[in-house]
Design a protein around this motif. Structure first.
Motif, short mmCIF file in Angstrom:
data_model
loop_
_atom_site.label_atom_id
_atom_site.label_comp_id
_atom_site.label_asym_id
_atom_site.label_seq_id
_atom_site.Cartn_x
_atom_site.Cartn_y
_atom_site.Cartn_z
N SER A 57 0.83 -1.20 0.00
CA SER A 57 0.00 0.00 0.00
C SER A 57 0.87 1.26 0.00
O SER A 57 0.64 2.19 -0.79
CB SER A 57 -0.92 0.00 1.22
N GLU A 289 -6.47 7.05 -0.01
CA GLU A 289 -6.52 5.67 -0.47
C GLU A 289 -5.82 4.73 0.53
O GLU A 289 -6.35 3.66 0.87
CB GLU A 289 -5.85 5.52 -1.83
N GLU A 292 -7.69 4.64 4.00
CA GLU A 292 -8.93 3.87 3.92
C GLU A 292 -8.64 2.37 3.92
O GLU A 292 -9.33 1.59 4.59
CB GLU A 292 -9.70 4.25 2.65
N ARG A 293 -7.61 1.97 3.18
CA ARG A 293 -7.30 0.55 3.10
C ARG A 293 -6.81 0.01 4.43
O ARG A 293 -7.25 -1.04 4.90
CB ARG A 293 -6.25 0.29 2.02
#
Length: 332
Positions: A57, A289, A292-293
């Motif tokens: 990520s 992003e 959130e992950r």
């Protein structure tokens, strides 16, 4: 006034030309701004683990920010020791990072001769998140609560089993502390692959597995596994109805340590490279992003200085060495 000596003028011009020519390679060879090429993040555990999810990520966002490729490389084995030593043997230039987690500080204390020194041979770059461990059983397990496990284990000593991620890993340490606190006997079944450990738990081949939240949560939400307790100091918003280990055992004094994830590099890495990496990693972690992950997988993002990160690692190294001796955990 005497006219200028043409031979002297020619000599001075030649000297100046030579000096300029010598200066050109030095200017051409001045170091390019860091990073001038791709980065490698070594993940000392298998694909799909919490470490892997965090590394990929962050790595994907880093590549966008830096305009350089960032590759996450899984080098699993020996409870994280294999991957850690890959970074330990890489050049101290900032281009090879270790996706570190608790085993990084725990494992050395389980060996008679430590395979590496986490405090002397590495330096912190950025701590990213704390992540709970969740004690997981199969969806069709007869155990509905942790008290059920304790009662059964006391009535049937040595009959239950738990999967661990190997010697010197949080899954082993935290379960051994749970066994000690509850006064029960559960047999350890070490696994090299955490995904396989969870798969065998869900199929009933082992009784339970203290899994990292990012690995277990999708299976729990899909109804293929059941969470009995959160091994952390507090409940997690991802599973708000699941009690902490201390709550489930009705032992307020029981102290559980969550997993943590952060980046480290070899000691001796140039400070400007560390500063750039720290700034870009923190920036990546705060993008919508990535947030959130990671939060969706039960992680709690943290924002601490590298001095605080170093102090936490030092305290954990000392605690792990003491507990390994008390619990008889050896990796030799």
């Amino acid at each position: 006034m005497k006219p200028a000596n043409p031979h002297r003028r020619t000599l001075l011009s030649a000297v100046a030309a030579v000096a300029a020519a010598r200066a050109l390679p030095a200017a051409a060879q001045s170091p390019a701004p860091f990073p001038s090429r791709g980065l490698r993040i070594v993940v000392p555990f298998a694909a799909g683990t919490g470490s892997d999810v965090v590394a990929r990520s962050i790595g994907q966002k880093l590549a966008e920010q830096l305009g350089q490729p960032v590759v996450a490389e899984n080098r699993e084995g020996a409870g994280g020791v294999v991957g850690t030593n890959v970074v330990r043997q890489a050049p101290a230039d900032g281009y090879t990072l270790l996706m570190a987690a608790n085993p990084f500080t725990i494992a050395p204390g389980t060996f008679a001769t430590a395979p590496y020194d986490p405090l002397r041979e590495f330096v912190p770059v950025a701590k990213i998140a704390d992540v709970p461990i969740v004690l997981t059983v199969a969806a069709n397990s007869p155990f509905q609560t942790l008290r059920d496990v304790v009662a059964h284990a006391k009535a049937n000593p040595g009959k239950l089993t738990y999967a661990s991620s190997g010697k010197g890993t949080p899954s082993q340490f935290e379960t051994e502390l749970f066994k000690q606190a509850a006064g029960i006997d559960i047999l350890e079944v070490p696994y090299k692959n955490t995904a396989q450990a969870l798969t065998d738990t869900m199929s009933g081949q082992v009784s339970m597995y203290p899994s990292a939240m990012p690995l277990a949560l999708p299976q729990i939400r899909a109804g293929r596994a059941r969470a009995l307790a959160i091994i952390d100091r507090r409940r997690t918003p991802a599973l708000p109805d699941v009690p902490t280990m201390a709550e489930a055992l009705q032992m307020p004094s029981f102290v559980a340590t969550p997993l943590w994830y952060g980046f480290v590099v070899r000691a001796g890495t140039p400070p400007d490279a560390i500063s750039r990496l720290e700034a870009e990693i923190r920036r990546a972690a705060q993008t919508p992003e990535v947030r959130e992950r990671l939060v969706g997988l039960g992680a709690q993002l943290v924002d601490i200085t590298n001095d605080e990160f170093a102090s936490q690692m030092k305290a954990e190294v000392e605690k792990a060495a003491r507990l390994a001796k008390e619990l008889g955990i050896r990796n030799d």
